[in-house]
Scaffold this active site. Structure first.
Site, PDB file in Angstrom:
ATOM      1  N   ASP A   1       0.830  -1.212   0.000  1.00  0.00           N
ATOM      2  CA  ASP A   1       0.000   0.000   0.000  1.00  0.00           C
ATOM      3  C   ASP A   1       0.869   1.269   0.000  1.00  0.00           C
ATOM      4  OD1 ASP A   1      -2.349   1.424   0.016  1.00  0.00           O
ATOM      5  OD2 ASP A   1      -2.615   1.330   2.188  1.00  0.00           O
TER       6      ASP A   1
ATOM      7  N   TRP B   1       2.713   8.165  -2.243  1.00  0.00           N
ATOM      8  CA  TRP B   1       4.147   8.341  -2.526  1.00  0.00           C
ATOM      9  C   TRP B   1       4.327   9.235  -3.757  1.00  0.00           C
ATOM     10  CZ3 TRP B   1       7.229   7.021  -6.747  1.00  0.00           C
ATOM     11  CH2 TRP B   1       8.603   7.008  -6.542  1.00  0.00           C
TER      12      TRP B   1
ATOM     13  N   GLU C   1     -12.278  -4.388  -4.228  1.00  0.00           N
ATOM     14  CA  GLU C   1     -12.795  -3.031  -4.023  1.00  0.00           C
ATOM     15  C   GLU C   1     -12.097  -2.018  -4.944  1.00  0.00           C
ATOM     16  OE1 GLU C   1     -11.795  -5.098  -1.494  1.00  0.00           O
ATOM     17  OE2 GLU C   1     -13.843  -5.617  -0.896  1.00  0.00           O
ATOM     18  N   ASN C   2     -10.873  -2.319  -5.390  1.00  0.00           N
ATOM     19  CA  ASN C   2     -10.132  -1.376  -6.249  1.00  0.00           C
ATOM     20  C   ASN C   2     -10.782  -1.184  -7.626  1.00  0.00           C
ATOM     21  OD1 ASN C   2      -6.880  -2.449  -4.984  1.00  0.00           O
ATOM     22  ND2 ASN C   2      -8.144  -0.738  -4.313  1.00  0.00           N
TER      23      ASN C   2
ATOM     24  N   HIS D   1       2.595   3.516  -8.881  1.00  0.00           N
ATOM     25  CA  HIS D   1       2.367   2.087  -9.154  1.00  0.00           C
ATOM     26  C   HIS D   1       3.538   1.501  -9.950  1.00  0.00           C
ATOM     27  CE1 HIS D   1      -1.516   2.444  -7.433  1.00  0.00           C
ATOM     28  NE2 HIS D   1      -2.061   3.129  -8.412  1.00  0.00           N
TER      29      HIS D   1
ATOM     30  N   GLU E   1       1.564 -13.515  12.240  1.00  0.00           N
ATOM     31  CA  GLU E   1       2.148 -12.390  12.986  1.00  0.00           C
ATOM     32  C   GLU E   1       1.995 -11.141  12.122  1.00  0.00           C
ATOM     33  OE1 GLU E   1       3.487 -12.422  16.065  1.00  0.00           O
ATOM     34  OE2 GLU E   1       2.955 -14.535  16.243  1.00  0.00           O
TER      35      GLU E   1
ATOM     36  N   SER F   1      -7.990  -4.704   5.142  1.00  0.00           N
ATOM     37  CA  SER F   1      -8.625  -4.423   3.842  1.00  0.00           C
ATOM     38  C   SER F   1      -8.988  -5.684   3.037  1.00  0.00           C
ATOM     39  CB  SER F   1      -7.745  -3.490   3.000  1.00  0.00           C
ATOM     40  OG  SER F   1      -7.543  -2.268   3.653  1.00  0.00           O
TER      41      SER F   1
ATOM     42  N   GLY G   1       0.098   5.548  -4.351  1.00  0.00           N
ATOM     43  CA  GLY G   1      -0.524   6.801  -4.779  1.00  0.00           C
ATOM     44  C   GLY G   1      -0.021   7.979  -3.964  1.00  0.00           C
TER      45      GLY G   1
END
Ligand code: IPE
Ligand code: IPE
Ligand code: MG
Length: 261
Positions: free
Chosen positions: A24, A29, A71-72, A41, A211, A200, A27
């Site tokens: 994640d 960045w 969801e993207n 990307h 972990e 997400s 965008g």
């Protein structure tokens, strides 16, 4: 001892078998650099190549990368088509290297939503690498944990309907064999970059005893040093699977087969 582990100061006996990463922050960045989101990307794909190669070298058995969620699809059309273009380019460019590095490639997620040419590239690479014996590289694409669980439920119900399975036979291991990740080792390490503290909809079933690591750096800034730091932290964690600290976890322990999950 594995020369890569030695070089990076990693204990090969204390590494996770299966690492899952929510890549994640691409965008944000890019926005910080006043560049379009797709620039982020694009940079993210370079990290995919590096982290994949490194994971294989140090002996990780399976690496699952969250590349595009269910969801993207709701993002602006320009970003979605840009991401699909990057995916095409990545598979075409990396196919040879993935095969030659003995990696087993797999895509998990809802394939029905993918375009036919992408599906073709994926199926070809999956088939081409299916007899490889090295690391599993599993790309979560058009993927959501809810969707995966529902697909598994439908597969099981279909088996029950034709009398192949009795309701009382449904257990963790049958369920796992119907998930997209069937056959992969249990997920033991979860990493999310970019400082968000959420899952997400990623590998919901598989996260049961993983972990968790939340890394502040966005994915394009995630490098080997940061990865090694988290892997060392993983090595120091005491995993208990419900037992007391004094009880010894048998080396052959398989959380789901022992009925603990
Ligand atoms: C992750 O980066 C990549 C995908 C979801 C495809 P984002 O695109 O979510 O980047 P941010 O979170 O908006 O910075
Ligand atoms: C999760 O990131 C999906 C991927 C990294 C591919 P998102 O950026 O889509 O997640 P949310 O919307 O912030 O929860
Ligand atoms: Mg994001």
């Amino acid at each position: 001892m594995n020369e890569y582990c030695k070089k990076w100061g990693l204990d090969p006996n204390k590494l996770p078998k299966h690492v899952g990463i929510v890549m994640d922050g691409n965008g944000r960045w890019a926005s910080q650099k006043k560049r379009p989101r797709l620039f982020g990307h694009n940079e993210g794909v370079k990290r995919v190549e590096e982290i994949t190669e490194f994971s294989g070298n140090i002996g990780i058995e399976a690496l699952t990368l969250f590349a595009f969620s269910d969801e993207n699809w709701r993002r602006p059309e320009e970003e979605v088509s840009g991401l699909m273009g990057l995916l095409r380019w990545f598979i075409r460019k990396e196919s040879k290297r993935i095969f030659e590095n003995n990696v087993r490639f797999r895509v998990i997620g809802d394939r029905q939503k993918l375009s036919l040419d992408i599906l073709d590239l994926i199926v070809n690479l999956e088939q081409k690498t299916s007899s490889n014996t090295g690391m599993h590289l599993c790309v979560a694409l058009s993927y959501g944990g809810h969707g995966e669980i529902l697909r598994a439920v439908k597969k099981i119900v279909a088996k029950v309907e034709v009398g192949e399975v009795f309701v009382n036979d449904i257990d963790s291991s049958l369920f796992e064999s119907c998930l997209d990740t069937a056959g992969l080792p249990a997920l033991d390490m979860f990493i999310r970059t970019s400082g968000e503290f959420r899952v997400s909809n990623f590998l919901l079933w598989q996260l049961a005893y993983a972990e968790m690591f939340f890394e502040p750096a966005p994915w394009p800034d995630f490098n080997m040093e940061k990865y090694v730091h988290l892997l060392n932290e993983f090595s120091c964690r005491q995993r208990r699977f419900g037992l007391t600290p004094e009880q010894k976890i048998p080396p052959t322990f398989n959380a789901s087969k022992c009925g603990l999950l």
